[in-house]
Design an enzyme around this catalytic site. Sequence first.
Site, PDB file in Angstrom:
ATOM      1  N   GLU A   1      -3.839  -7.491  13.149  1.00 24.43           N
ATOM      2  CA  GLU A   1      -3.338  -7.300  11.785  1.00 24.43           C
ATOM      3  C   GLU A   1      -1.878  -6.863  11.793  1.00 24.43           C
ATOM      4  O   GLU A   1      -1.075  -7.295  10.963  1.00 24.43           O
ATOM      5  CB  GLU A   1      -4.199  -6.247  11.083  1.00 24.43           C
ATOM      6  CG  GLU A   1      -3.809  -5.968   9.651  1.00 24.43           C
ATOM      7  CD  GLU A   1      -4.703  -4.898   9.017  1.00 24.43           C
ATOM      8  OE1 GLU A   1      -4.659  -4.764   7.778  1.00 24.43           O
ATOM      9  OE2 GLU A   1      -5.421  -4.206   9.747  1.00 24.43           O
TER      10      GLU A   1
ATOM     11  N   ASP B   1       0.781  -1.235   0.000  1.00 21.08           N
ATOM     12  CA  ASP B   1       0.000   0.000   0.000  1.00 21.08           C
ATOM     13  C   ASP B   1       0.814   1.286   0.000  1.00 21.08           C
ATOM     14  O   ASP B   1       1.234   1.768  -1.035  1.00 21.08           O
ATOM     15  CB  ASP B   1      -0.964   0.013   1.189  1.00 21.08           C
ATOM     16  CG  ASP B   1      -1.974  -1.100   1.132  1.00 21.08           C
ATOM     17  OD1 ASP B   1      -3.087  -0.924   1.617  1.00 21.08           O
ATOM     18  OD2 ASP B   1      -1.666  -2.171   0.596  1.00 21.08           O
TER      19      ASP B   1
END
Length: 849
Positions: A816, A584
Amino acid sequence: MAGSSRRSSTRSRGKPSADAVGDESVHRVSTNARPRSYRGRDQSLIRITNVSSKVFLGFGILFSSIALFFIFRLVNTNEEPEKPRVITPFPAPKLMELPMFQGEHKESLYWGTYRPNVYFGIRARTPQSLIAGLMWIGITNGRYAMRHICQDSDELRTYGWTEHNGRDYGHQILVDQDMTLKTSFLKSKEHGSSYGGDWAVRIEVENDEVNLSEEMSKTVHLFFYMDDESGNALNLGSGATDVDDESILASGYRSDVGNWQLLLSTEDEFEFHYSGFKTPFVHNLSDLVQSNLGIQARKVGRLQLSDTSEGSSNILVFQLSGRIPFKADIIFQSGTLAQKERAISLAGASLTNKLSEKQKDYADKFERCFNLGDELDSGSVTVGKAALANLLGGIGYFYGQSQIALPNRPDKKHGDDFISYWPAELYTAVPSRPFFPRGFLWDEGFHQLLIWRWDIHICLDIIGHWLDLMNIDGWIPREQILGAEALSKVPEEFVTQHPTNGNPPTLFLVLRDLICSIKAKKFAAGERKEISIFFDQAFVRLEGWFKWFNTTQSGKAVSSYFWHGRDNKTIRELNPKTLSSGLDDYPRASHPSKDERHLDIRCWMHLAADCLHSILEFLEKENEHGKEYRSTAKLLSDFQLLNEMHFDDAYGAYFDYGNHTENVRLSWQVVETVNGHPSRELIREVLEKPVLRLVPHVGYVSLFPLMERLIPPGSWILEKQLDLISNRSTLWTNFGLRSLSKTSSIYMKRNTEHDPPYWRGPIWMNMNYRILSALHYYSREDGPYRQRAKAIYDDLRNNLIRNVVKNYHQTGYLWEQYDQQKGKGKGARVFTGWTSLVVLIMAEKYNEC
């Protein structure tokens, strides 16, 4: 992790080569070619219009036109309309048609907890299945609230599987404030049962009597439901009106399982109500039930369903309200002749014994597979078991059509900017039940590193499903949003998939693992044969996938690649994201261009080429074709060339290359919005002209040559890599390696007003696992840095395990990512995707060749 909100974004990349897969003459589907039937029609028209008589000229044209109309219809009757390439399936036999995935294997996986987006749900691996699920009423902010779909706003203290074998057993604990709900799932195939067998669900509710709120200390309201996705009406059983110890709640018939019954067995006192609904969707069931309860509450002043059913209801909801503690068994029985003995064996004491046996089997197999031994304490082993169980319990089955973006057209209307992929099924693990309960391509490769060591057949089944999604160009949509239930969890702007966008081909990590394990004789003869058959049929698809990357993501320089699709016109991103890389917002060149060279995709391509060569070698098919992959892998592993293109001698680190300046910032500016009103926004400012150069940001990308073991064990560059890893001013923390060095100008900086740092500092398990794997390799290779690699490996491994275990016991979840300053879990919780790799770290299971 690259995400829907985290991964999905519109990206554009160069159009794939027409001959990306195989011979163009065979595979190209032209959208511009003129059909032969039109050419035939034109010639006939010319012949007829040559009639000399003016009297018959008009009639001739008329008759010929009519005749040609019917001839054209006749010629084209059996012709299918041409499909755009992007939605044309790959022209090869499907992997899921292999005999190894049929018969007993397919039936054994028919039923399962394949609905990861709900707290507890069951379905079959078939497009229009019977669906079962559980809801209950909890308390949120002092008000009643329905629990059904996994979501953070419910604020459960913890939930997840403590055991799950991926096939026929699972046990889950959910803590909602001071109430503990336990769900157990068991499948059984006995004489008389139909396809897929029977299954049972045990629901147990307990409480903390000291702290339990007044509302929840009295009664628990459970709602168990059955839904037929095909819309078939369900029959209410006699138990809906006359409840006894073994009540038939519902029944029906389906072509796959024949006659079926749903039964209830409990020894506890309870109040029973029901309601039936006619709706094509199950994802809005919570709203329907709450509406029904609301109407009844206003009528009778109690939380109870209406005891009514709409005509031809395809969903039946059964309410069980009882005092805590409460326990009930629900049995699904299939087959033409329902047998009471079979039902009894799946309830009460018999079910208790079977669940205890399965629990012991899970613990025994976990120990055999991962052999954690005496090194780790019981708290760590508990986390390891839960991590694996949640990964396996998060496997889902989805069916539907992806939305694929069409190229920009001036005549495009709103809502007319995508085309549907062919209807497809996908059996896959998911990253996170509440946030990302669907398939993500690059995540799945990491998931399977763990799953293949537990159940090779489930692993191959999942990989086969993914590869069968490949189109004629060798492209696989990276995010799979299949079916109404999956679609309901995704914001509209993230649904459409872009055929120019790739994702790291991490499935090659698993395939390389399998090859290495075969060489190490880790598989029985039968398993080795099945893997060989799988590779033989999968190779053409794997080759197509490689060629797609090799043609669409190539750079200007030989052996260079870059992730196409970065936004070179953005005025709001500090550093234009590279979502297709999976990383990302990891900083790349400040000004995207075709001159870029991305280090990570170069290493992914080496992995893919080397794996393809190894597969051909294993299959004993290393002809001239195989030598091409060997030479490609050799080129991409050329140490001198790698250093010339990506190594900074002064810094002693590997970097991307591109058009870059460090002098970029976000500043507040007043801009005019669409409606003409001024707005204050963060706008990107470039204060220095970019130049072509290495991009000086140390982080995970800098370590890809180490991860791929491209650095010779005796090279001084390996020492430099170890320096970067172990230096607290760059990547080292007491909790794992941070994703971006503290020395980076973009370290922990927001990318936009609304995008906090993601891969700009936090600790990620998937990359730490790969770095550990490399350190483990170098610690066993002869060279001057062997002992130092071992010392760093030991410290990093201990730090990662300690932090994940600590967070799990404190919060009840795997996360995460983890904060690089304090180690606290952050991002999505209940992230039991690649964070589950902590099990392999505990077991020291890495690639062995």
